[in-house]
Design a protein around this motif. Structure first.
Motif, mmCIF file in Angstrom:
data_model
loop_
_atom_site.group_PDB
_atom_site.id
_atom_site.type_symbol
_atom_site.label_atom_id
_atom_site.label_comp_id
_atom_site.label_asym_id
_atom_site.label_seq_id
_atom_site.Cartn_x
_atom_site.Cartn_y
_atom_site.Cartn_z
ATOM 1 N N ILE A 167 -33.613 -24.195 -1.601
ATOM 2 C CA ILE A 167 -34.593 -24.818 -0.717
ATOM 3 C C ILE A 167 -33.959 -26.091 -0.181
ATOM 4 C CG2 ILE A 167 -36.894 -25.803 -0.500
ATOM 5 C CD1 ILE A 167 -37.740 -24.152 -2.924
ATOM 6 N N ILE A 187 -42.648 -28.145 1.717
ATOM 7 C CA ILE A 187 -43.099 -26.807 1.342
ATOM 8 C C ILE A 187 -44.396 -26.917 0.551
ATOM 9 C CG2 ILE A 187 -42.556 -24.740 -0.007
ATOM 10 C CD1 ILE A 187 -39.631 -25.271 0.556
ATOM 11 N N TYR A 229 -34.080 -16.311 -3.033
ATOM 12 C CA TYR A 229 -34.650 -16.845 -1.792
ATOM 13 C C TYR A 229 -33.720 -17.913 -1.213
ATOM 14 C CZ TYR A 229 -36.190 -20.170 -5.360
ATOM 15 O OH TYR A 229 -36.217 -21.046 -6.413
ATOM 16 N N TRP A 289 -34.453 -20.851 1.689
ATOM 17 C CA TRP A 289 -35.405 -21.442 2.615
ATOM 18 C C TRP A 289 -34.784 -22.675 3.241
ATOM 19 C CZ3 TRP A 289 -40.087 -21.288 -1.287
ATOM 20 C CH2 TRP A 289 -40.396 -19.944 -1.550
ATOM 21 N N ILE A 341 -35.126 -25.596 5.700
ATOM 22 C CA ILE A 341 -36.151 -26.375 6.386
ATOM 23 C C ILE A 341 -35.463 -27.488 7.167
ATOM 24 C CG2 ILE A 341 -38.330 -27.598 6.124
ATOM 25 C CD1 ILE A 341 -38.347 -24.742 5.004
ATOM 26 N N LEU A 390 -43.219 -25.081 5.629
ATOM 27 C CA LEU A 390 -43.396 -23.733 5.099
ATOM 28 C C LEU A 390 -44.605 -23.733 4.180
ATOM 29 C CD1 LEU A 390 -42.596 -20.805 4.482
ATOM 30 C CD2 LEU A 390 -40.997 -21.695 2.759
ATOM 31 N N HIS A 402 -35.539 -14.806 3.079
ATOM 32 C CA HIS A 402 -34.804 -15.809 3.853
ATOM 33 C C HIS A 402 -35.743 -16.383 4.912
ATOM 34 C CE1 HIS A 402 -31.913 -17.824 6.371
ATOM 35 N NE2 HIS A 402 -30.954 -17.572 5.488
ATOM 36 N N VAL A 403 -35.896 -17.717 4.903
ATOM 37 C CA VAL A 403 -36.738 -18.391 5.883
ATOM 38 C C VAL A 403 -35.918 -19.464 6.586
ATOM 39 C CG1 VAL A 403 -38.799 -19.805 6.271
ATOM 40 C CG2 VAL A 403 -38.841 -17.999 4.535
ATOM 41 N N ASP A 404 -35.938 -19.438 7.911
ATOM 42 C CA ASP A 404 -35.305 -20.480 8.728
ATOM 43 C C ASP A 404 -36.419 -21.122 9.542
ATOM 44 O OD1 ASP A 404 -33.321 -21.976 10.156
ATOM 45 O OD2 ASP A 404 -33.604 -20.572 11.816
ATOM 46 N N CYS A 405 -36.686 -22.410 9.283
ATOM 47 C CA CYS A 405 -37.870 -23.053 9.837
ATOM 48 C C CYS A 405 -37.505 -24.342 10.558
ATOM 49 C CB CYS A 405 -38.850 -23.343 8.700
ATOM 50 S SG CYS A 405 -40.361 -24.140 9.228
ATOM 51 N N SER A 451 -37.786 -16.320 10.948
ATOM 52 C CA SER A 451 -37.402 -17.580 11.575
ATOM 53 C C SER A 451 -38.357 -17.874 12.713
ATOM 54 C CB SER A 451 -35.970 -17.491 12.122
ATOM 55 O OG SER A 451 -35.671 -18.629 12.910
#
Length: 493
Positions: free
Chosen positions: A26, A32, A44, A46, A48, A59, A72-75, A94
């Protein structure tokens, strides 16, 4: 667990009974927010970024979500994952506007467009995201929709739809009239299916009301704060000629939400007939009875819709708010219904009926003089189709309005026991009724009388002892119950 701590001693919001696996990355935990009962498996990643401003987390993962390995998170602004979302393994999402998404590549690995966009990637409540799917860009996936594995979502997805492919398109639409997910081929098919469910929603929340404007406002707020103007839910309000500002409340909400239908009776037709009337106006596949002083808890309506979708073959759905362990179990038959619901079935807010079976009841107002007309509905429904389910969950706030407008002893003793005897030998066994009768004395008749007399309520309890004697004189525990009633009557005096 109240939070997790990174190397810079920064905490992020972390709900109770949630689990985040240790092996994962993260970039900025302070941005988050994870709700209650969330389970996140390992692997995971993430990321940010700093593009967002203010204190709102970038998120957000709401209550009840299940996240498999490798999310996988692209924020760059905001990614919002709603309640009870199920995310399969190795999903990528994303909120960047991608200029192109290459087959087999996640959105974060593709050429990015506007990185300063303040739009939101939103995954609606109750959605299911299949393995290896990609959510690319600031799109909205509507409530309870399904993204098939390996799909790439680049456009908004309507609620209660299935999408698949690259780019993903709608392949199925949930149609309540069919109680099934109907395959669609092309935009014309999709729009026709969506139009059909606007005419016949999944759930009709019916609210008969009289002279409780404040309570009506609270319940409508509790509903629309959760569903906005979803096409699978309608709200039907019938005002029983209230002298207060109920009409203003009803018409105001009707002007704001197309799914709310408000009508006002020319004269007061009585509570039971108004319940039958408002139910007859419902167009949904299921009729959710709702008292005008019972408000939905935050997120509870979304949870309830999910349970309905999983039990579409049930003719009755009963909510047991006295047990909040969250279990949902399925049973069959009138005897089982009486054993497990007892007096709780009297509280109409706890019950939801399948409209197609309710419609088969010939005279829905035959027992309107009893103040518990719906009890006859429930046993008639189960006589036609025995499947029902019980939800152990506290979904509502109860205003706790004192019993009024009827003789308490006549309703809780005479009318209820008359209803059970009406079905004796046909839908209910004599033994089941005898067990309920005794349980009712110690769990309903005596405790309710005690509450009324000790709190000094103005409820009509005249002839309470006489009703008890008429129905219990031949029971071997009659004298014990009579003594207790007389002790309570002495307090009242």
């Amino acid at each position: 667990m109240n939070g997790l701590k990174n190397d810079q001693d920064i905490y992020f919001n972390f709900g109770t009974q949630s689990l985040l696996a240790e092996t994962g990355y993260i970039s900025d935990p302070s941005r988050i927010s994870i709700g209650n009962n969330v389970q996140v498996q390992a692997g995971y990643h993430w990321s940010i970024n700093d593009a967002a401003s203010g204190s709102t987390p970038n998120l957000t993962i709401k209550d009840g979500c299940s996240v498999k390995a490798g999310l996988h998170v692209d924020c760059i602004h905001k990614v919002h994952i709603g309640r009870n979302v199920q995310i399969g393994p190795y999903v990528s999402m994303s909120d960047r506007r991608a200029a192109a998404v290459r087959p087999g590549y996640p959105g974060w690995a593709s050429t990015a467009g506007d990185t300063n966009s303040l739009e939101v990637l939103e995954v609606g409540d109750g959605c299911i995201l299949g393995a290896h799917c990609v959510i690319a860009g600031p799109v909205k996936i509507g409530k309870f929709s399904i993204v098939e594995p390996n799909s790439v979502v680049m456009n908004h997805v309507p609620s209660y739809c299935t999408v698949s492919g690259n780019p993903a398109v709608v392949t199925k639409v949930f149609v309540p009239e069919a109680l099934d997910w109907v395959a669609v081929n092309g935009e014309a098919d999709r729009e026709a299916a969506l139009a059909l469910r606007r005419e016949h929603p999944l759930l009709s929340i019916v609210i008969p009301t009289y002279n409780r404007a404040h309570h009506l406002n609270n319940i409508l707020h509790s509903i629309y704060n959760q569903i906005c103007d979803e096409d699978l839910v309608e709200v039907v309000v019938t005002d029983n000629a209230s002298p207060d500002t109920t009409q203003v409340i009803g018409e105001t909400y009707a002007s704001l939400f197309s799914s709310l239908h408000y009508s006002r009776n020319k004269q007061n037709i009585g509570a039971d007939l108004n319940i039958a009337h408002v139910s007859s106006l419902a167009k949904g596949s299921f009729i959710k009875l709702n008292g005008d002083d019972d408000y939905w808890r935050d997120g509870a309506l979304i949870d309830f819709i999910g349970i309905v979708l999983q039990n579409l073959d049930c003719t009755l759905i009963h909510t047991n708010h006295f047990n909040s362990d969250g279990q949902v179990f399925r049973l069959e038959g009138c005897d089982q219904f009486l054993t497990h619901t007892s007096n709780n079935a009297v509280h109409m807010t706890m019950n939801t009926m399948k409209r197609s079976v309710w419609d088969q009841i010939e005279d829905k107002s035959k027992y309107a003089y009893t103040s518990i007309n719906q009890i006859y509905w429930f046993y008639d429904i189960l006589s036609l189709d025995p499947k029902f389910c019980i939800i152990n969950r506290d979904l509502y706030y109860y205003a706790g309005v004192a019993p009024e407008g009827y003789n308490v002893g006549e309703v809780v003793i005479k009318h209820f026991l008359d209803a059970l005897q009406h079905y004796e030998g046909r839908a209910l066994k004599s033994e089941t009724i005898r067990e309920e009768k005794k349980k009712r004395l110690y769990q309903v008749i005596l405790p309710l009388y005690e509450i009324i007399v000790t709190h000094g309520y103005s409820s009509d309890v005249s002839n309470y002892e006489e009703y008890y004697t008429d129905y219990y004189a031949n029971e071997d525990y009659y004298e014990e119950g009579l003594l207790k009633l007389r002790q309570l009557s002495a307090i009242k005096q």
